[in-house]
Enzyme design. Structure first.
Site, PDB file in Angstrom:
ATOM      1  CB  SER A 105      -0.478 -11.214  -6.851  1.00 46.73           C
ATOM      2  OG  SER A 105       0.893 -11.022  -7.005  1.00 46.73           O
ATOM      3  CB  CYS A 142      -9.614  -6.633  -5.464  1.00 43.06           C
ATOM      4  SG  CYS A 142      -8.825  -5.973  -3.991  1.00 43.06           S
ATOM      5  CB  ALA A 179      -6.767  -5.927  -0.602  1.00 43.53           C
ATOM      6  CD  GLN A 208      -2.691  -7.224   0.145  1.00 46.53           C
ATOM      7  OE1 GLN A 208      -3.732  -6.845  -0.382  1.00 46.53           O
ATOM      8  NE2 GLN A 208      -1.508  -7.139  -0.456  1.00 46.53           N
ATOM      9  CE1 TYR A 219      -6.632   1.166  -2.492  1.00 43.56           C
ATOM     10  CE2 TYR A 219      -4.989  -0.571  -2.628  1.00 43.56           C
ATOM     11  CZ  TYR A 219      -6.063   0.098  -3.168  1.00 43.56           C
ATOM     12  OH  TYR A 219      -6.581  -0.283  -4.381  1.00 43.56           O
ATOM     13  NE  ARG A 262       1.709  -6.581  -3.006  1.00 42.29           N
ATOM     14  CZ  ARG A 262       1.100  -7.075  -4.101  1.00 42.29           C
ATOM     15  NH1 ARG A 262      -0.006  -6.531  -4.553  1.00 42.29           N
ATOM     16  NH2 ARG A 262       1.598  -8.126  -4.720  1.00 42.29           N
ATOM     17  CG  LEU A 284       3.280  -6.423 -16.416  1.00 39.77           C
ATOM     18  CD1 LEU A 284       3.625  -5.291 -17.381  1.00 39.77           C
ATOM     19  CD2 LEU A 284       2.056  -7.182 -16.914  1.00 39.77           C
ATOM     20  NE  ARG A 295      -1.868  -7.375 -14.940  1.00 37.60           N
ATOM     21  CZ  ARG A 295      -1.368  -6.180 -15.224  1.00 37.60           C
ATOM     22  NH1 ARG A 295      -1.949  -5.419 -16.128  1.00 37.60           N
ATOM     23  NH2 ARG A 295      -0.286  -5.744 -14.602  1.00 37.60           N
TER      24      ARG A 295
END
Length: 379
Positions: free
Chosen positions: A24, A27, A59, A101, A188, A236, A309, A332
């Site tokens: 993914s 940032c 991003a 992205q 955003y 996205r 997750l 993560r």
């Protein structure tokens, strides 16, 4: 033993992912003036070495004012493009598809980095050499108490921002990226136009569903016109706001169909971020967003990427094997273990893991270590 679904290739237009595992966009808040540095090179490169099929750069703002923080990446000038080209080339050299992205932070811009508290920048709390800037949005509604009140964009400025997305797309192509994602999620700018909570406009960019989706659809059309036919385009979406009266999953299904008709290949199915009260973001559970990816895939007839997750190889395998999504994206879990893809291969397909599952420079040594552990009954 058949190849696990997670490790079957996926061809999107003229680009083939060697497996269904994506990293993914995450940032790092570590750039200077939007320019990536050695941190970004190593951070992203390790995922390609670790076996991920697609690695997506975080991003990346289409203009300076579109950054969330002063540490965000950008793609509006030659220096940024050149540094990103080095990253894209390395990712590709290691067998990963390089992706990026692009987006605009809208009313959530002009804040401190998360590890500095994430609060809006003010004259009193600004770091040396940094200052706040005017945020923009569809309507002059702040994200939350204490946040900057954005200035409502004019129609001419909306058209100008579409042009900036196009310019960044051209730069991404010149830098060597093979997948482009437009960021229409997490509260955003593009998300702010979609939701009736944040978009109170009465012109052609507000009001009903058609008006609120116009900016995103026009931007996708303009970007698709310059992004080559043989390269996939992702979008996205926050498939739900998670706030009463906001954007719904049903809205996302309809929008996904409109995006597909305009040449979008994959919906990256996320959620939340429009308001601080987003329920699922406050209490996430494993795979909590996967049902959104499944619904969009089924009801809109478009490929999806599941995220949120996903941590265990068996979970990721089931998502692909059961047709819930076409790609799984990890964040993560990859930060914790950049070799997640390699370890997933060993867990799901132990009969077919060999030296070639690792880069040439390290495969022989890893095999030796695994043999050493096996003899001693170690994991």
């Amino acid at each position: 033993m058949t190849t696990p679904a997670l490790f079957t290739p996926l061809t999107l237009r003229g680009v083939t992912l060697k497996n269904r595992i994506a990293v993914s966009p995450m940032c790092q808040y570590s750039a200077t003036d939007g320019v990536p540095n050695d941190w970004h090179f190593v951070h992203l490169g390790r995922f390609a070495i670790g076996g991920a099929g697609l690695v997506m750069v975080e991003a990346t703002a289409v203009e300076a004012e579109g950054r969330i923080t002063h540490g965000d990446l950008g793609l509006w000038n030659d220096e940024q493009q050149g540094r990103l080209a080095r990253i894209a080339a390395f990712l590709k050299s290691q067998g990963a598809v390089p992706a990026i992205q692009i987006g605009h932070a809208g009313r959530k811009a002009s804040t401190h980095r998360p590890f500095e508290g994430g609060h809006p920048i003010t004259t009193e709390n600004a770091r040396p050499g940094e200052s706040a800037w005017q945020t923009v949005a569809p309507s002059a509604i702040p994200f939350a108490d204490g946040y900057h009140t954005p200035r409502a964009l004019t129609v001419e400025e909306i058209h100008g921002l579409t042009a900036k997305f196009v310019d960044s797309a051209k730069r991404a192509l010149a830098a060597g990226f093979e997948v482009l994602e437009i960021h229409g999620a997490h509260g955003y700018l593009l998300t702010e136009f979609l939701s009736p909570i944040s978009n109170h406009r009465s012109d052609q960019y507000g009001g009903d569903f058609q008006g609120r989706t116009r900016f995103l659809l026009e931007t996708v059309e303009a970007v698709r016109a310059v992004w080559p036919d043989d390269k996939p385009l992702f979008v996205r979406l926050s498939t739900v706001d998670g706030t009463p009266g906001g954007w719904s999953l049903e809205d996302s299904v309809v929008l996904a169909g409109e995006l597909k008709a305009r040449g979008v290949d994959v919906i990256d199915s996320s959620s939340g971020g429009l308001t601080p009260s987003m329920e699922t973001a406050n209490r996430p559970a494993p795979l909590y967003q996967t049902p959104y990816a499944e619904a969009v895939r089924r009801d809109a007839g478009i490929a999806t990427m599941a995220v949120g997750l996903i941590t265990q190889p068996q979970e990721a395998e089931a998502i692909i094997a059961d047709g819930q999504a076409d790609i799984v994206a990890l964040g993560r879990a990859m930060l914790e273990n950049p070799n997640w893809a390699q370890d997933a291969k060993a867990a799901l397909d132990p009969e077919h893991i060999g030296d070639d599952a690792w880069p040439l420079a390290t495969g022989y040594a890893v095999k030796s270590l695994k043999g050493f552990k096996a003899k001693r009954g170690l994991a």
